[in-house]
Motif scaffolding. Structure first.
Motif, PDB file in Angstrom:
ATOM      1  N   PHE A  12      52.423  38.707  28.217  1.00 53.65           N
ATOM      2  CA  PHE A  12      53.239  39.089  29.368  1.00 53.65           C
ATOM      3  C   PHE A  12      54.402  40.003  28.977  1.00 53.65           C
ATOM      4  N   PHE A  13      55.246  39.519  28.064  1.00 52.03           N
ATOM      5  CA  PHE A  13      56.460  40.250  27.716  1.00 52.03           C
ATOM      6  C   PHE A  13      56.674  40.260  26.203  1.00 52.03           C
ATOM      7  N   GLY A 227      61.580  36.099  31.759  1.00 53.83           N
ATOM      8  CA  GLY A 227      60.327  35.613  32.319  1.00 53.83           C
ATOM      9  C   GLY A 227      60.235  34.101  32.280  1.00 53.83           C
ATOM     10  N   GLY A 242      56.319  39.017  38.757  1.00 56.44           N
ATOM     11  CA  GLY A 242      55.554  40.249  38.896  1.00 56.44           C
ATOM     12  C   GLY A 242      56.431  41.480  38.838  1.00 56.44           C
ATOM     13  N   LEU A 245      57.216  42.152  35.335  1.00 61.61           N
ATOM     14  CA  LEU A 245      56.055  42.784  34.694  1.00 61.61           C
ATOM     15  C   LEU A 245      56.053  44.290  34.965  1.00 61.61           C
ATOM     16  N   HIS A 246      56.408  44.660  36.192  1.00 63.43           N
ATOM     17  CA  HIS A 246      56.460  46.079  36.552  1.00 63.43           C
ATOM     18  C   HIS A 246      57.484  46.816  35.685  1.00 63.43           C
ATOM     19  N   HIS A 248      58.522  45.881  32.739  1.00 63.20           N
ATOM     20  CA  HIS A 248      58.012  45.879  31.364  1.00 63.20           C
ATOM     21  C   HIS A 248      56.997  46.999  31.168  1.00 63.20           C
ATOM     22  N   TRP A 249      56.144  47.203  32.168  1.00 67.50           N
ATOM     23  CA  TRP A 249      55.119  48.245  32.066  1.00 67.50           C
ATOM     24  C   TRP A 249      55.756  49.635  31.981  1.00 67.50           C
ATOM     25  N   LYS A 280      50.549  45.254  34.335  1.00 67.32           N
ATOM     26  CA  LYS A 280      50.633  45.993  33.077  1.00 67.32           C
ATOM     27  C   LYS A 280      49.245  46.119  32.479  1.00 67.32           C
ATOM     28  N   CYS A 293      49.916  41.281  39.234  1.00 70.80           N
ATOM     29  CA  CYS A 293      50.548  40.105  39.818  1.00 70.80           C
ATOM     30  C   CYS A 293      50.861  40.407  41.282  1.00 70.80           C
TER      31      CYS A 293
END
Length: 331
Positions: A12-13, A227, A242, A245-246, A248-249, A280, A293
């Protein structure tokens, strides 16, 4: 006959901070889980009735007399490093394709090490499997890979994995109510982009650029605890996971031009247009699986928009690498 089952993982991260080039100077941390998709390795002593000593079956079939003749790099390295002298037959089967961002190469290495240890009647701890797999991939094969995949494959579960500057690592299960993890799982979608890549090649471009991306990697490092905080606070909407996550991407995409491309960007844009909170590309980048997500009521629209891709339902798992068949004296 020995059969091992080793899970694939979703990170995830914090990905990128698990490369030795980074964590030996700054420390590293990732948040990852294993899923119920597996690499299966079967291994047996080969009876001396054949013109070859070793038989290796994967996407190719190799019948060889000497370990040095084996073309599969990980098999050759593992058999050589473990000083195998007896003839062996090794089969590989996977639930998902290789080079797809789910740590499949490390699952293979961990699973093979586990099978050989069991064949010799030795118990291999999760820590031993992880450390040995890291050694095989980074020191012997000289691959540009991080250290999280081998650990997730060996340990299994939903974990916070921390890397110290000394090279040691700590695996801490994330303490989250089961209902909360179920809620997260129901928000996640996994799609195969349709193309694979060699992670080591993509990673090489990221590693060479790390000095220029310290700010981004430090931010990705911090997102691990953010997270975890979202997951542990049941009053926080899971949508925020989510959205993180955006973010992070966006940082991950900036690490190297090889991480994404126009096709991947188009897939991600379609998912976001369908109501995704974020997502991601998994693994080093360049192809493989994309994690999305979104609220469950938005899944149908997202799947429709991405209908040309293969959707792979999954669940979290916590067993790690296991010996599922143990008949060491069987032929």
């Amino acid at each position: 006959m020995i059969v091992t089952r080793t899970p694939f993982r979703i990170s995830f991260f914090g990905g990128g901070t698990d490369y030795p080039t980074w964590f030996r100077e700054h420390g590293g941390i990732v948040l990852a889980t294993t899923i119920d998709k597996y690499c299966y390795i079967s291994c047996r002593r080969l009876p001396p009735f054949f013109p070859h000593k070793h038989r290796i079956v994967y996407s190719a079939i190799e019948n060889v007399s000497f370990i040095e003749e084996i073309q599969h790099p990980a098999v050759r390295a593992v058999l050589s490093w473990t000083e195998v002298t007896e003839g062996l037959e090794i089969h590989h089967d996977g639930d998902l394709p290789a080079r797809s961002g789910l740590g499949s190469s490390s699952s293979f290495t961990v699973g093979l090490l586990h099978a050989l240890s069991a064949l010799r009647g030795r118990y291999a701890s999760k820590e031993e499997l992880a450390r040995n797999a890291i050694h095989i991939e980074q020191d012997i094969l000289k691959e540009n890979v991080g250290s999280q995949d081998q650990i997730s494959a060996a340990y299994g579960g939903f974990n916070r994995i921390e890397f110290s500057r000394s090279g040691s690592f700590t695996v801490s299960p994330v303490l989250v109510p089961a209902e909360r993890l179920t809620e997260l799982q129901t928000h996640l979608l996994l799609f195969f982009t349709g193309f694979s890549r060699i992670a080591s090649e993509v990673a090489a471009s990221k590693i060479s650029n790390m000095k220029n991306r310290e700010k981004e990697l430090c931010r990705m490092h911090d997102m691990v605890q953010e997270g975890i905080d979202i997951l542990q606070d049941v009053n926080t909407p899971i949508d925020e996971f989510g959205e993180l996550l955006h973010q992070h991407w966006q940082y991950k995409r900036s690490l190297s031009d090889a991480v994404s491309n126009s096709d991947i960007d188009a897939i991600y844009a379609e998912a976001m247009a369908g109501g995704a909170d974020g997502g991601k590309l998994l693994g080093a980048g360049g192809g493989g699986f994309m994690l999305i997500c979104a609220r469950p009521e938005r899944h149908q629209d997202i799947r429709s928009r991405l209908r040309r891709l293969i959707h792979v339902p999954f669940k979290f798992e916590d067993s790690g690498s296991k010996v599922v068949l143990y008949q060491p004296n069987g032929l």
